[in-house]
Design a protein around this motif. Structure first.
Motif, short mmCIF file in Angstrom:
data_model
loop_
_atom_site.label_atom_id
_atom_site.label_comp_id
_atom_site.label_asym_id
_atom_site.label_seq_id
_atom_site.Cartn_x
_atom_site.Cartn_y
_atom_site.Cartn_z
N THR A 1 0.84 -1.20 0.00
CA THR A 1 0.00 0.00 0.00
C THR A 1 0.88 1.26 0.00
N PRO A 2 0.30 2.42 -0.30
CA PRO A 2 1.08 3.66 -0.26
C PRO A 2 1.72 3.91 1.10
N GLN A 3 1.12 3.39 2.17
CA GLN A 3 1.72 3.55 3.51
C GLN A 3 2.63 2.37 3.87
N ASN A 4 3.02 1.63 2.84
CA ASN A 4 3.98 0.53 3.01
C ASN A 4 3.53 -0.57 3.96
N LYS A 5 2.25 -0.91 3.85
CA LYS A 5 1.75 -2.12 4.51
C LYS A 5 1.69 -3.20 3.42
N TYR A 6 1.93 -4.43 3.85
CA TYR A 6 1.99 -5.53 2.88
C TYR A 6 0.86 -6.53 3.09
N PHE A 7 0.24 -6.90 1.99
CA PHE A 7 -0.78 -7.95 2.00
C PHE A 7 -0.40 -9.00 0.98
N PHE A 8 -0.77 -10.23 1.25
CA PHE A 8 -0.67 -11.28 0.24
C PHE A 8 -2.04 -11.86 -0.04
N ILE A 9 -2.28 -12.16 -1.31
CA ILE A 9 -3.46 -12.95 -1.67
C ILE A 9 -2.91 -14.27 -2.21
N ASP A 10 -3.10 -15.31 -1.43
CA ASP A 10 -2.63 -16.68 -1.75
C ASP A 10 -1.12 -16.84 -1.67
N THR A 11 -0.71 -18.11 -1.54
CA THR A 11 0.68 -18.39 -1.15
C THR A 11 1.33 -19.47 -2.01
N GLY A 12 0.77 -19.75 -3.21
CA GLY A 12 1.39 -20.72 -4.10
C GLY A 12 1.25 -22.15 -3.62
N ILE B 1 3.75 -8.51 7.89
CA ILE B 1 2.71 -8.52 6.86
C ILE B 1 1.38 -8.20 7.53
N GLU B 2 0.70 -7.21 6.98
CA GLU B 2 -0.57 -6.77 7.56
C GLU B 2 -1.63 -7.87 7.44
N GLY B 3 -1.67 -8.51 6.29
CA GLY B 3 -2.69 -9.55 6.11
C GLY B 3 -2.32 -10.53 5.02
N VAL B 4 -2.69 -11.80 5.23
CA VAL B 4 -2.58 -12.81 4.19
C VAL B 4 -3.98 -13.36 3.97
N ILE B 5 -4.47 -13.21 2.73
CA ILE B 5 -5.80 -13.71 2.38
C ILE B 5 -5.61 -15.04 1.66
N VAL B 6 -6.07 -16.11 2.29
CA VAL B 6 -6.01 -17.43 1.64
C VAL B 6 -7.39 -17.66 1.05
N THR B 7 -7.47 -17.62 -0.28
CA THR B 7 -8.80 -17.57 -0.92
C THR B 7 -9.58 -18.86 -0.79
N HIS B 8 -8.91 -19.99 -0.74
CA HIS B 8 -9.53 -21.30 -0.46
C HIS B 8 -8.40 -22.30 -0.26
N PHE B 9 -8.75 -23.52 0.11
CA PHE B 9 -7.71 -24.45 0.56
C PHE B 9 -7.16 -25.38 -0.51
N ASP B 10 -7.37 -25.08 -1.79
CA ASP B 10 -6.67 -25.86 -2.82
C ASP B 10 -5.17 -25.59 -2.66
N ASN B 11 -4.39 -26.65 -2.86
CA ASN B 11 -2.94 -26.56 -2.65
C ASN B 11 -2.27 -25.46 -3.47
N ASP B 12 -2.79 -25.20 -4.69
CA ASP B 12 -2.12 -24.20 -5.55
C ASP B 12 -2.39 -22.76 -5.11
N HIS B 13 -3.24 -22.60 -4.10
CA HIS B 13 -3.51 -21.26 -3.55
C HIS B 13 -3.04 -21.13 -2.10
N SER B 14 -3.07 -22.25 -1.38
CA SER B 14 -2.81 -22.17 0.07
C SER B 14 -1.56 -22.92 0.51
N GLY B 15 -0.86 -23.53 -0.45
CA GLY B 15 0.24 -24.44 -0.12
C GLY B 15 1.39 -23.83 0.68
N GLY B 16 1.62 -22.53 0.50
CA GLY B 16 2.75 -21.91 1.21
C GLY B 16 2.35 -21.24 2.51
#
Length: 263
Positions: free
Chosen positions: A26-37, A64-79
């Motif tokens: 974000t502009p205020q240098n907060k970090y978010f992730f959407i999914d983790t490979g 990290i301010e937030g990590v959004i794990v969109t669902h539990f399929d391995n290709d999105h939540s594996g990391g």
């Protein structure tokens, strides 16, 4: 000789093959992730360790301010487990508490062991704001065969005049359910389900009018991205990780700039 951190909004699409992982700064240098490979296969390191966590470590980013794990399929939540163990995540946003997949079981075990703070996403929920910026989550309520994908967490990132819609593995049906909350103009669409079938149609594009389409994909047996989907998106700039690798999109809230992050 450290570069000053930019005041722009930045989104990085990591090249994780036929999987998803995105970082938002974000502009205020907060970090978010959407999914983790994807998770490790036969004890080799996860993509998170090899790619995303290395990226963070190289830049001295631990919080990290937030990590959004969109669902539990391995290709999105594996990391996700590696993220919990190797960074300080303020809030982990999960899609549900069903421990159906092995990956989900691992994640919940790690949450218990580390006392990681967790929230479950709800539809049309603002999870974060800073001046002129907001991050919202959406969740369809599909009961069909593909409900895991269709109900995956959809994320809308808005900064001033600039919007990015991350569809996770959700498609047309899910969009129909949440579109009343989605702005009429979205500059960037992260196309659902690696560009598979039934993820976009002309009606959806008439609503969002996106200029740029991101498809996170790689070698796969599913026929992603689907030719019909590519045809539907033909009037947009299509950015594919399978032939462009990792990408960075920056915006001051009005204009956008696309950079290829050369390996």
């Amino acid at each position: 000789n450290i570069k000053p951190v930019s005041k722009n909004l930045e989104i990085i699409t990591f090249d994780v093959g036929n999987a998803d992982s995105f970082m938002i700064k974000t502009p205020q240098n907060k970090y978010f992730f959407i999914d983790t490979g994807k998770a490790a296969y036969k004890s080799v390191n996860s993509q998170a360790k090899i790619i995303m966590l290395k990226y963070l470590k190289d830049r001295g980013i631990k919080n990290i301010e937030g990590v959004i794990v969109t669902h539990f399929d391995n290709d999105h939540s594996g990391g996700t487990k590696d993220f919990i163990l190797n960074t300080n995540i303020k809030t982990l946003y999960l899609n549900n508490d069903e421990q159906i997949t092995e990956t989900a079981k691992e994640i919940f075990k790690t949450i218990d062991e580390t006392k990681q703070s967790v929230k479950f996403v709800t539809n049309n929920n603002q999870i974060y704001t800073e001046p002129e910026l907001s991050i919202k989550t959406f969740k369809a309520n599909s009961t069909g065969n593909d409900k895991g994908n269709e109900n995956s967490t959809i994320t809308l990132l808005s900064y001033k005049n600039f919007d990015v819609l991350f569809m996770a593995d959700a498609g047309i049906d899910s969009f129909e359910q949440v579109k009343e909350f989605i702005p009429e103009n979205v500059e960037v669409l992260k196309v659902g389900h690696h560009g598979g079938p039934k993820v976009v149609d002309s009606k959806m594009l008439e609503h969002i009018h996106n200029k740029v389409s991101i498809i996170s994909t790689g070698v796969n047996y599913f026929g992603h991205p689907n030719q019909g989907t590519l045809d539907t998106l033909r009037n947009t700039v299509i950015l594919r990780t399978d032939n462009m690798n990792s990408l960075k999109i920056s915006s001051d809230g009005y204009f956008l700039q696309i950079e290829l992050l050369i390996k």
